[in-house]
Design a protein around this motif. Structure first.
Motif, PDB file in Angstrom:
ATOM      1  N   TYR A 253      17.334  -2.616  21.492  1.00 32.10           N
ATOM      2  CA  TYR A 253      16.803  -2.532  22.852  1.00 32.10           C
ATOM      3  C   TYR A 253      16.122  -3.839  23.222  1.00 32.10           C
ATOM      4  N   ASP A 254      15.828  -3.964  24.508  1.00 29.08           N
ATOM      5  CA  ASP A 254      15.078  -5.125  24.971  1.00 29.08           C
ATOM      6  C   ASP A 254      13.598  -4.788  24.930  1.00 29.08           C
ATOM      7  N   LEU A 255      12.870  -5.566  24.180  1.00 24.45           N
ATOM      8  CA  LEU A 255      11.439  -5.324  24.076  1.00 24.45           C
ATOM      9  C   LEU A 255      10.720  -6.329  24.970  1.00 24.45           C
ATOM     10  N   LEU A 256      10.186  -5.832  26.087  1.00 26.98           N
ATOM     11  CA  LEU A 256       9.589  -6.741  27.066  1.00 26.98           C
ATOM     12  C   LEU A 256       8.140  -7.036  26.725  1.00 26.98           C
ATOM     13  N   LEU A 257       7.903  -7.440  25.493  1.00 21.09           N
ATOM     14  CA  LEU A 257       6.544  -7.707  25.041  1.00 21.09           C
ATOM     15  C   LEU A 257       6.480  -9.068  24.386  1.00 21.09           C
ATOM     16  N   THR A 258       5.325  -9.687  24.419  1.00 22.48           N
ATOM     17  CA  THR A 258       5.125 -10.916  23.656  1.00 22.48           C
ATOM     18  C   THR A 258       4.560 -10.544  22.288  1.00 22.48           C
ATOM     19  N   GLN A 259       4.530 -11.504  21.414  1.00 18.45           N
ATOM     20  CA  GLN A 259       3.950 -11.251  20.096  1.00 18.45           C
ATOM     21  C   GLN A 259       2.449 -11.025  20.207  1.00 18.45           C
ATOM     22  N   VAL A 260       1.857 -11.580  21.234  1.00 14.24           N
ATOM     23  CA  VAL A 260       0.430 -11.321  21.467  1.00 14.24           C
ATOM     24  C   VAL A 260       0.225  -9.847  21.810  1.00 14.24           C
ATOM     25  N   ASP A 261       1.116  -9.308  22.631  1.00 16.04           N
ATOM     26  CA  ASP A 261       0.996  -7.895  22.976  1.00 16.04           C
ATOM     27  C   ASP A 261       1.112  -7.025  21.730  1.00 16.04           C
TER      28      ASP A 261
ATOM     29  N   ARG B  44      16.841 -11.509  18.813  1.00 15.74           N
ATOM     30  CA  ARG B  44      17.486 -12.596  19.558  1.00 15.74           C
ATOM     31  C   ARG B  44      16.883 -12.579  20.946  1.00 15.74           C
ATOM     32  N   GLY B  45      16.020 -13.551  21.195  1.00 14.98           N
ATOM     33  CA  GLY B  45      15.317 -13.541  22.463  1.00 14.98           C
ATOM     34  C   GLY B  45      14.407 -12.327  22.474  1.00 14.98           C
ATOM     35  N   ARG B  46      14.492 -11.502  23.494  1.00 17.11           N
ATOM     36  CA  ARG B  46      13.652 -10.313  23.497  1.00 17.11           C
ATOM     37  C   ARG B  46      14.416  -9.075  23.036  1.00 17.11           C
ATOM     38  N   ARG B  47      15.626  -9.308  22.585  1.00 15.62           N
ATOM     39  CA  ARG B  47      16.433  -8.191  22.112  1.00 15.62           C
ATOM     40  C   ARG B  47      16.111  -7.874  20.650  1.00 15.62           C
ATOM     41  N   VAL B  48      15.796  -6.632  20.387  1.00 13.58           N
ATOM     42  CA  VAL B  48      15.546  -6.194  19.014  1.00 13.58           C
ATOM     43  C   VAL B  48      16.757  -5.412  18.540  1.00 13.58           C
ATOM     44  N   VAL B  49      17.299  -5.786  17.407  1.00 16.76           N
ATOM     45  CA  VAL B  49      18.434  -5.056  16.843  1.00 16.76           C
ATOM     46  C   VAL B  49      18.021  -4.482  15.493  1.00 16.76           C
ATOM     47  N   ILE B  50      18.339  -3.229  15.302  1.00 12.83           N
ATOM     48  CA  ILE B  50      17.975  -2.547  14.061  1.00 12.83           C
ATOM     49  C   ILE B  50      19.256  -2.144  13.348  1.00 12.83           C
ATOM     50  N   PRO B  51      19.696  -2.980  12.411  1.00 10.84           N
ATOM     51  CA  PRO B  51      20.996  -2.752  11.781  1.00 10.84           C
ATOM     52  C   PRO B  51      21.041  -1.476  10.945  1.00 10.84           C
ATOM     53  N   ASP B  52      19.933  -1.139  10.317  1.00 14.29           N
ATOM     54  CA  ASP B  52      19.920   0.047   9.451  1.00 14.29           C
ATOM     55  C   ASP B  52      18.646   0.833   9.728  1.00 14.29           C
ATOM     56  N   LEU B  53      18.775   1.770  10.657  1.00 19.89           N
ATOM     57  CA  LEU B  53      17.583   2.487  11.104  1.00 19.89           C
ATOM     58  C   LEU B  53      16.889   3.200   9.957  1.00 19.89           C
ATOM     59  N   ALA B  54      17.662   3.851   9.109  1.00 21.51           N
ATOM     60  CA  ALA B  54      17.056   4.598   8.001  1.00 21.51           C
ATOM     61  C   ALA B  54      16.196   3.673   7.148  1.00 21.51           C
ATOM     62  N   ALA B  55      16.698   2.472   6.916  1.00 24.97           N
ATOM     63  CA  ALA B  55      15.944   1.536   6.087  1.00 24.97           C
ATOM     64  C   ALA B  55      14.641   1.138   6.771  1.00 24.97           C
ATOM     65  N   LEU B  56      14.713   0.864   8.075  1.00 28.41           N
ATOM     66  CA  LEU B  56      13.497   0.468   8.786  1.00 28.41           C
ATOM     67  C   LEU B  56      12.497   1.621   8.805  1.00 28.41           C
ATOM     68  N   GLU B  57      13.004   2.817   9.047  1.00 26.18           N
ATOM     69  CA  GLU B  57      12.110   3.978   9.068  1.00 26.18           C
ATOM     70  C   GLU B  57      11.415   4.160   7.730  1.00 26.18           C
ATOM     71  N   ALA B  58      12.180   3.926   6.672  1.00 24.14           N
ATOM     72  CA  ALA B  58      11.585   4.067   5.339  1.00 24.14           C
ATOM     73  C   ALA B  58      10.499   3.012   5.142  1.00 24.14           C
ATOM     74  N   ALA B  59      10.802   1.797   5.555  1.00 22.74           N
ATOM     75  CA  ALA B  59       9.818   0.722   5.400  1.00 22.74           C
ATOM     76  C   ALA B  59       8.596   0.966   6.275  1.00 22.74           C
ATOM     77  N   ALA B  60       8.796   1.712   7.351  1.00 23.46           N
ATOM     78  CA  ALA B  60       7.713   1.915   8.317  1.00 23.46           C
ATOM     79  C   ALA B  60       6.932   3.174   8.025  1.00 23.46           C
ATOM     80  N   ASP B  61       7.470   4.004   7.120  1.00 23.90           N
ATOM     81  CA  ASP B  61       6.883   5.315   6.920  1.00 23.90           C
ATOM     82  C   ASP B  61       6.895   6.051   8.261  1.00 23.90           C
ATOM     83  N   PHE B  62       8.038   5.987   8.915  1.00 25.53           N
ATOM     84  CA  PHE B  62       8.168   6.552  10.257  1.00 25.53           C
ATOM     85  C   PHE B  62       8.874   7.895  10.224  1.00 25.53           C
TER      86      PHE B  62
END
Lengths: 267, 267
Positions: free
Chosen positions: A175-183, A211-229
DNA sequence: CGCGGCTTTGACCATTTTCAATCGCCGTGG
DNA sequence: CCACGGCGATTGAAAATGGTCAAAGCCGCG
């Protein structure tokens, strides 16, 4: 053809809505206003004259501390509505401001009341949405209080995926994340410098791509595991069985509720 | 003679209650149960069968993470009632457990509904109490996200003074805090070791005194200043003018709400 | 008297922040 | 078309805050 009103989409996902409910909700968003980025919709101490509905862009609830630092309390995405119970309070204890250029509808207090009092279906859905927002706030507290910085970011990125997807603003992988790193830093209790480094680390681990403000999550399960989500708290239709949390303390036996012990019985 | 029902005291401080309201509320607390310390009243994932009202002692909302760490989300003191909107949700996203020996009343879902639907005065007061709880949760997020450890502790100690005072459990200068340093750590996102050291530092600075579980605050104004504490969010009758927070972002001019700009007008 | 729970302490270590610069991108004005 | 200016992302080095681990100390209670 997907529903273009994000509020409708979101509420319908939480609780069934009649056609009449839908018509009423559609009217509510009939007078959108364009708001530039970094603009306060309402400030701490202000008396709310209604609520805001975000239709496009990203906004947030936030507080500024005396030393000038900011804590973001919640991100508001399209479909998010704030503060149903405005009628009860006369001063905001936090501010709401845009983070990106936004398209926003203002809903007068009266209309909110009508919706809540005259349309049980809508009222139910909106109350549910408020409960989900409260649950999200709890997750954020856990995030900031007890998770490592990388996990915090991963958690927020997972949360945004689920939330944006439920209003049709994210594909399955990004998705496009319309946030800065400060946010992001102000939301996670970090420094923007450290957000940058942690994000890079997540990238190196192959958990995200940016890439720019686009966030791509190639392996959702892996990210969720890393996030404890666990998306359960968002109450979206995502059938994930949740694991048993390691518990602390003893359970109160049901029977105990039946035995009325007078308060004086305390040791 | 002070009111012995802490719920009544608390709600009455938020919104006027009729004699009939008071009678109904008194009945609600009629069947108290003694619960030992460190006992769960309800666990994450459980379906609530009503709400709990704390009459004596301290409890908390909390979550346990997969690695076993705990985040305390809120402290519940006498007079605190949890989760008005139980009717809408069928699974707790967090647990509630006692921290000290408690005296608790269980209020069945039905009764909660009756109170909310049939007694506007009570409903209003309870909704206000819920808003205050939400505002408190926001303060906690700010606390953990953006304040130094000493400030965090000072802030919580200030908050407890105001809250306990409003149910008659604190004098002007101190109160019994039925918490361990581990509990404070889990509430503030710290380590119990560091809680200990920060508490000592506050003591050395003359901001607090601790004797056993008794907390004494010799100079409230000084502690509040050190904590960056403003009791406004608790909506108790405490006439403290709040300072202007340094703002970030531009304000949205009122007139903007009148101009209906179509969403397509976005750049 | 001894156990268990909580507090306190010390030494060492890790994570984050701070401070300062640099780089890149992009829209504006010349 | 290109320089300028500004915001946001990135980087590096030094400093600080807070965490970890492990061992006592304290105190109330059975």
């Amino acid at each position: 053809m997907p529903d273009h009103n994000p509020l409708l989409r979101k509420l319908a996902a939480l609780s069934p809505l009649s056609d009449e409910d839908r018509r009423h909700l559609a009217q509510v968003a009939a007078h959108p206003v364009a708001v530039p980025a970094r603009t306060d919709l309402i400030r701490e101490g202000d008396t709310p004259r209604g609520v805001f509905l975000v239709l496009e862009g990203m906004a947030c609830r936030y507080k500024i501390l005396p030393d000038g630092t900011r804590q973001v309390l919640a991100f508001l995405i399209p479909g998010d509505l704030c503060d149903l119970d405005v009628r009860l309070l006369n001063a905001m204890d936090h501010a709401i401001g845009t983070l990106s250029p936004c398209c926003v509808a203002h809903i007068p207090t009266r209309t909110v009341g009508d919706l809540l009092d005259g349309h049980p279906g809508i009222a139910r859905a909106m109350r549910l949405a408020a409960l989900v927002e409260a649950a999200t706030a709890r997750q954020w507290l856990v995030n900031v209080g007890r998770r490592s910085c990388e996990r915090r970011l991963a958690h927020i990125l997972c949360e945004m995926l689920v939330r944006l997807r439920s209003v049709g603003l994210a594909s399955d992988v990004g998705y496009d994340l319309l946030l800065t790193q400060v946010d992001l830093a102000d939301a996670t209790g970090m420094t923007s410098v450290h957000v940058n480094r942690s994000l890079q680390s997540l990238r190196k681990r192959g958990l995200i791509e940016i890439r720019g403000r686009r966030v791509v999550i190639p392996d959702l399960a892996a990210l969720e595991a890393a996030a404890d989500f666990d998306s359960g708290y968002l109450h979206r239709a995502t059938p994930d069985p949740r694991p048993d949390p390691g518990l602390r303390g003893t359970a109160l036996p049901d029977a105990a509720l039946r035995d009325a012990v007078p308060p004086e019985a305390r040791a």
